[in-house]
Design a protein around this motif. Structure first.
Motif, short mmCIF file in Angstrom:
data_model
loop_
_atom_site.label_atom_id
_atom_site.label_comp_id
_atom_site.label_asym_id
_atom_site.label_seq_id
_atom_site.Cartn_x
_atom_site.Cartn_y
_atom_site.Cartn_z
N ARG A 245 0.81 -1.19 0.04
CA ARG A 245 0.12 0.03 0.04
C ARG A 245 0.91 1.34 0.16
O ARG A 245 1.75 1.56 0.82
CB ARG A 245 -0.95 -0.07 1.19
N SER A 253 -7.51 1.93 1.31
CA SER A 253 -7.60 2.49 2.49
C SER A 253 -6.86 1.15 3.37
O SER A 253 -6.73 0.39 3.32
CB SER A 253 -8.96 2.83 3.06
N LYS A 254 -6.16 1.98 4.72
CA LYS A 254 -5.88 1.11 5.74
C LYS A 254 -6.95 0.35 6.11
O LYS A 254 -6.61 -0.91 6.35
CB LYS A 254 -5.34 2.22 7.11
N ALA A 255 -8.26 0.71 6.23
CA ALA A 255 -9.18 0.00 6.84
C ALA A 255 -9.20 -1.28 5.92
O ALA A 255 -9.64 -2.49 6.16
CB ALA A 255 -10.49 0.53 6.97
N THR A 256 -9.38 -1.29 4.56
CA THR A 256 -9.39 -2.44 3.49
C THR A 256 -8.29 -3.32 3.94
O THR A 256 -8.34 -4.70 3.87
CB THR A 256 -9.48 -1.86 2.03
N VAL A 257 -7.18 -2.67 4.08
CA VAL A 257 -5.82 -3.61 4.19
C VAL A 257 -5.89 -4.44 5.46
O VAL A 257 -5.86 -5.58 5.47
CB VAL A 257 -4.71 -2.58 4.07
N GLU A 258 -6.52 -3.69 6.46
CA GLU A 258 -6.74 -4.70 7.69
C GLU A 258 -7.70 -5.79 7.73
O GLU A 258 -7.45 -6.87 8.02
CB GLU A 258 -7.12 -3.52 8.89
N GLU A 259 -8.79 -5.50 6.81
CA GLU A 259 -9.62 -6.65 6.62
C GLU A 259 -9.08 -7.45 5.69
O GLU A 259 -9.44 -8.85 5.81
CB GLU A 259 -10.96 -6.02 5.89
N LEU A 261 -6.11 -8.58 5.75
CA LEU A 261 -5.27 -9.32 6.48
C LEU A 261 -6.01 -10.11 7.41
O LEU A 261 -5.39 -11.34 8.00
CB LEU A 261 -4.29 -8.40 7.26
N ARG A 262 -7.03 -9.73 7.82
CA ARG A 262 -7.92 -10.69 8.81
C ARG A 262 -8.54 -11.77 8.10
O ARG A 262 -8.62 -12.97 8.81
CB ARG A 262 -9.08 -9.72 9.21
N GLN A 269 1.82 -7.52 4.62
CA GLN A 269 1.58 -6.10 4.27
C GLN A 269 2.90 -5.16 4.40
O GLN A 269 3.69 -5.33 5.24
CB GLN A 269 0.59 -5.50 5.23
N THR A 271 3.98 -1.12 3.66
CA THR A 271 3.78 0.32 3.21
C THR A 271 4.89 0.85 2.21
O THR A 271 6.13 0.88 2.97
CB THR A 271 3.67 1.15 4.45
#
Length: 297
Positions: A245, A253-259, A261-262, A269, A271
């Motif tokens: 990213r 978005s950071k939120a999409t990346v977090e999801e 990875l979940r 990941q 940056t």
């Protein structure tokens, strides 16, 4: 299939299922050491082409520890691939099938895929169409959800093109448009980006795409979120994955990346510092992360 050798790579062409002549760069094909590991196939962004990957392809194909064959594709309507008379064929489904055709033409049954932006969306489709083809995947600033702010940003600069006077002007224009998102880039990086995006014609420098591709983006309605791609993303659950990213990206978005990875706990990941959409992959820290990911495979 046509093949012609140039410095660092061979130029190759092949035919799509509907008869278009498509182009690819093939790095390291003649190196026996590079055939030990699965090849790397590079898929560019919406309006970009194989030249975006030139420096990364040289790094990977000449890796002193584990060189790899690297193939970078021009989609139909981009770079040196033929333009399509049927402009409706500039869509993800047709382009995903063109990638499968390329793999067949080059005798590839499994590969590492690096997908930048649209290239990553194509890989979501391939994960459902032919998951056994994917030895591993690198998604460069793209995921199952695309942010409207990023899409509108792309739409805005495509809608207000200015034809550069020469190569210096082209590099300056790109810097003026994108420097706020890419403080990491040097003068040489901006010039390299210009060489990747533009081509010389009798009328001066022009972007190296069928204008119909940009026109479709300009006409698109980005007032509402696009359908997400979580279902095809979940088809990558068993495939080694690296998500890159851009630190200042407006598209991923950071939120999409977090999801991501979940849902894919084994994914990695990274940056790309001081870069936006989409990160240049040959810069030292990014290229080293990709080399590390490939070595760990």
């Amino acid at each position: 299939m046509f093949s012609n050798t140039t410095e660092g790579f061979e130029e190759k062409t092949y035919l799509s299922v509907d008869g278009l002549k498509l182009y690819a760069r093939d790095y390291g094909a003649g190196n026996p050491s590079a055939s030990v590991s699965p090849p790397v196939i590079c898929l560019p962004g919406l309006t970009r082409n194989s030249r975006d990957f030139h420096q990364l392809a040289l790094i990977l194909s000449k890796d002193p520890e584990r060189p790899r064959r690297v193939i970078a594709l021009d989609y139909r309507g981009r770079g040196r691939s033929a333009w399509d008379d049927n402009k409706q064929n500039y869509n993800l489904g047709v382009e995903a099938n063109d990638v499968l055709t390329a793999c067949s033409a080059f005798g590839i049954t499994q590969a590492v895929f690096i997908g930048t932006s649209r290239g990553g969306l194509i890989l979501h489709l391939i994960a459902e169409m032919k998951p056994e083809l994917l030895a591993s995947v690198v998604l460069n600033d793209v995921g199952p959800v695309l942010e409207l702010e990023g899409l509108r940003h792309i739409q805005a600069y495509l809608a207000n093109p200015r034809r550069p006077r020469d190569w210096d002007d082209a590099a300056g224009l790109l810097r003026q448009l994108h420097e706020a998102e890419f403080p990491a880039l040097s003068a040489d990086d901006w010039r390299g980006m210009a060489f990747a995006i533009y081509r010389e014609t009798d009328y001066g420098l022009v972007t190296d795409i069928d204008p119909a591709i940009a026109e479709a983006v300009i006409a698109a309605d980005f007032s509402k979120p696009l359908p997400d791609l979580w279902k095809p993303f979940d088809a990558m659950a068993a495939i080694p994955l690296l998500v890159i990213r851009g630190e200042t990206s407006k598209l991923l978005s950071k939120a999409t990346v977090e999801e991501m990875l979940r849902r894919h706990p084994a994914a990695r990941q990274f940056t790309a510092r001081c870069q936006g959409h989409a990160p240049l992959l040959h810069l030292d820290d990014v290229a080293e992360e990709i080399r590390r990911f490939l070595r760990d495979l």
